[in-house]
Design an enzyme around this catalytic site. Structure first.
Site, PDB file in Angstrom:
ATOM      1  N   CYS A   1       0.801  -1.226   0.000  1.00  0.00           N
ATOM      2  CA  CYS A   1       0.000   0.000   0.000  1.00  0.00           C
ATOM      3  C   CYS A   1       0.832   1.273   0.000  1.00  0.00           C
ATOM      4  O   CYS A   1       0.316   2.345  -0.332  1.00  0.00           O
ATOM      5  CB  CYS A   1      -0.940   0.004   1.201  1.00  0.00           C
ATOM      6  SG  CYS A   1      -1.972  -1.466   1.311  1.00  0.00           S
TER       7      CYS A   1
ATOM      8  N   HIS B   1      -3.045   6.876   2.045  1.00  0.00           N
ATOM      9  CA  HIS B   1      -3.476   5.588   1.506  1.00  0.00           C
ATOM     10  C   HIS B   1      -4.935   5.377   1.871  1.00  0.00           C
ATOM     11  O   HIS B   1      -5.337   5.536   3.031  1.00  0.00           O
ATOM     12  CB  HIS B   1      -2.614   4.462   2.078  1.00  0.00           C
ATOM     13  CG  HIS B   1      -3.191   3.114   1.847  1.00  0.00           C
ATOM     14  ND1 HIS B   1      -3.642   2.699   0.612  1.00  0.00           N
ATOM     15  CD2 HIS B   1      -3.445   2.080   2.705  1.00  0.00           C
ATOM     16  CE1 HIS B   1      -4.128   1.473   0.708  1.00  0.00           C
ATOM     17  NE2 HIS B   1      -4.026   1.074   1.964  1.00  0.00           N
TER      18      HIS B   1
ATOM     19  N   ASN C   1     -10.230  -0.096  -1.054  1.00  0.00           N
ATOM     20  CA  ASN C   1      -8.780  -0.132  -0.861  1.00  0.00           C
ATOM     21  C   ASN C   1      -8.154  -0.752  -2.114  1.00  0.00           C
ATOM     22  O   ASN C   1      -8.278  -1.949  -2.354  1.00  0.00           O
ATOM     23  CB  ASN C   1      -8.445  -0.960   0.382  1.00  0.00           C
ATOM     24  CG  ASN C   1      -6.961  -1.030   0.679  1.00  0.00           C
ATOM     25  OD1 ASN C   1      -6.121  -0.755  -0.176  1.00  0.00           O
ATOM     26  ND2 ASN C   1      -6.620  -1.403   1.899  1.00  0.00           N
TER      27      ASN C   1
END
Length: 320
Positions: free
Chosen positions: A113, A246, A276
């Site tokens: 990530c 993120h 995500n």
């Protein structure tokens, strides 16, 4: 020595949209449960005929077009991804082939990530050292390939997509005006003893995480790292026009942004509609802010990634 700057951005998401109501037909969940815990309403899911490099190439092509460049202008391609299926050829080489980039250096970075901000820093360093003049930096992941669609705590999180940035050489800023640097110095690191808190492992590979551990670490430790990234750029959090973290979970993003102290900043909340998307999440959200004109050319924007390993990386960039 040169400076570097982001001159254009672009993003791409697959056409298929998976809603919370759709997920309720797969696992024991519902819209209220998902939105109250992670803030996500929808996510985009790639089909079996849409590999990671295709997602990446679409985003990169948009960034190139926005920059007014051709494929032959690029001499470095960096792709941040943790969902590449094959070891070779890597995603960067495949993207270069799809776009017709003739002779660039091509490298993948797997920092999950935090991959895009690591890749952006790598491109910045290459340009400053004279190893590159125009780099294409891409974050792309197909998280649906590694999702456990029987686990309601993780499958509700993931989405697919890609975002890209063109990084070009520019004159270095005057020493008396450090805040004018196009890409500020990176603040990066890791917490190896927490490496298993976010993982994609096994055969077949599956995404899993220790959600509470990540939440506690992110909300308590990341604010000081983000402030340090601002300091390295010669700015304070109050100077920021936008904060792009993120896009892991809205319940992480909102308290984090508040603790950083970026009181005047637009806070990216793309997780609501995209879920995500791992390494794609920051460039995807950043590109959307630019596209919607929520930020203007020259505005200082904090980009900060965190996740697997447990790695983190952030820098302040000027909006293209």
């Amino acid at each position: 020595m040169y400076g570097s700057r982001v001159t254009a951005v672009g993003h791409y998401q697959p056409a298929k949209v998976l809603t919370n109501e759709d997920l309720a037909g797969l696992v024991d969940t519902n819209d209220e449960w998902i939105r109250s815990r992670v803030g996500i309403r929808t996510r985009h899911i790639a089909g079996p005929d849409e590999p990671v490099d295709e997602l990446a190439a679409h985003a990169a092509a948009k960034a190139l077009a926005s920059a007014g460049l051709s494929a032959s202008d690029i001499d470095l391609v960096l792709v941040a991804t943790s969902t590449a299926v094959d070891r070779s050829p890597n995603m960067a080489a495949r993207v270069a082939n799809r776009l017709g980039i003739p002779s660039a250096a091509t490298m993948d970075l797997n920092v999950v990530c935090a991959g895009f901000t690591h890749a952006l820093a790598t491109a910045d360093h290459a340009v400053r050292a004279g190893g590159s003049t125009r780099a294409l930096v891409i974050g792309a992941d197909k998280m649906s390939d590694v999702a456990d669609w029987t686990d309601r705590t993780t499958c509700v999180l993931v989405g697919d997509g890609a975002g890209a940035a063109v990084v070009e050489a520019c004159p270095p800023p005057a020493s008396t005006e450090p805040g004018l640097a196009g890409i500020g110095p990176v603040l990066w690191g890791s917490v190896p003893e927490m490496g298993n808190a976010v993982r994609i492992e096994g055969t077949p590979s599956r995404f899993a995480q220790e959600g509470q551990s990540v939440y506690r670490w992110a909300t308590t430790q990341l604010p000081r790292f983000a402030r340090q990234a601002c300091e390295r750029a010669g700015l304070t959090p109050a100077d920021l026009a936008a904060v792009v973290l993120h896009q892991a979970n809205l319940r992480i993003i909102e308290p984090l942004a508040a603790k950083i102290g970026a009181v005047n900043a637009v806070v990216a909340r793309d997780v609501i509609e995209s879920g995500n998307t791992s390494a794609a999440s920051i460039p995807l959200a950043f590109s959307k802010l630019v596209e919607r004109a929520e930020i203007s050319t020259g505005d200082p924007v904090l980009l900060f990634g965190f996740g697997g390993n447990l790695s983190y990386a952030g820098q302040v960039v000027r909006c293209p």
